[in-house]
Design an enzyme around this catalytic site. Structure first.
Site, short mmCIF file in Angstrom:
data_model
loop_
_atom_site.label_atom_id
_atom_site.label_comp_id
_atom_site.label_asym_id
_atom_site.label_seq_id
_atom_site.Cartn_x
_atom_site.Cartn_y
_atom_site.Cartn_z
CB CYS A 193 38.70 -35.25 -4.44
SG CYS A 193 40.21 -34.49 -5.04
CB THR A 219 37.43 -31.90 -11.62
OG1 THR A 219 37.28 -31.27 -10.34
CG2 THR A 219 36.74 -31.03 -12.64
#
Length: 200
Positions: A197, A83
């Site tokens: 992202c 992430t």
């Protein structure tokens, strides 16, 4: 072959991509039935998401450190965080273990610099776009100029990530909204867009 330690689950939608792409690359490089040696410690993203939005970053950091230590104990040779946003505590995670942490911004920046690009736009969660843990690394270590969308567009991007993409919802209208925002950034001089992202 070294064993990759993956801190995943944030969201599992993105962790799936990390696992898939890593194994595809290993197969491309080694051929046959080869696949990556890996360990994944997957957290409950709802817990992480709640801490993020409550600003309880110290508690989130402890969860990430615990995940990294579990991977080290399991035999991982190095760690990646699946992430972008949780690289906010990359330094603390690295300092808590005896194995390397590969930072997601570094290969991104290396590819940008290799292509001769100097000005980039960054999309991601509001945390990633507004705080300095990702942008600052690109600027300080690689000399890049980094721009982000305006406040209204940042919140649109953020909400689509959490309310749609992290839940596996792919919406054509949201895609067009992202493209419109990217076009604005291009008009501001961005030569490339970082999709900071994984869900994007």
């Amino acid at each position: 072959m070294k064993t990759i330690g993956l801190i995943g689950g944030m969201s599992w939608e993105s962790s799936l991509l990390y696992y898939q792409i890593i194994n595809q690359r290993v197969k491309e490089k080694l051929g046959g039935h080869h696949s990556a040696k890996s360990l994944m410690y997957s957290v409950d993203f709802d817990e992480i998401k709640t801490l993020q939005h409550q600003g309880k970053w110290d508690e989130a950091t402890e969860m990430m450190i615990d995940s990294a230590r579990r991977l080290q104990a399991g035999g991982a040779d190095f760690i990646i965080i699946c992430t972008n946003t949780m690289h906010k505590m990359a330094k603390e995670v690295q300092e808590s273990t005896e194995i390397p942490l590969l930072h997601i911004a570094d290969p991104t920046a290396n590819a940008i610099v290799k292509d001769g690009i100097r000005k980039v736009a960054l999309l991601g969660t509001a945390f990633t776009m507004e705080q300095d843990f990702y942008k600052g690394r690109l600027v300080e270590r690689f000399g890049l100029e980094v721009i982000v969308p305006d406040e209204t567009d940042r919140m649109i991007i953020h909400d689509i990530i959490y309310k749609e993409l992290c839940l596996g919802i792919i919406n054509d209208e949201s895609k067009q909204t992202y493209l419109n925002i990217i076009n604005k950034l291009s008009q501001q001089g961005a030569e490339a867009i970082i999709l900071g992202c994984t869900e994007i």
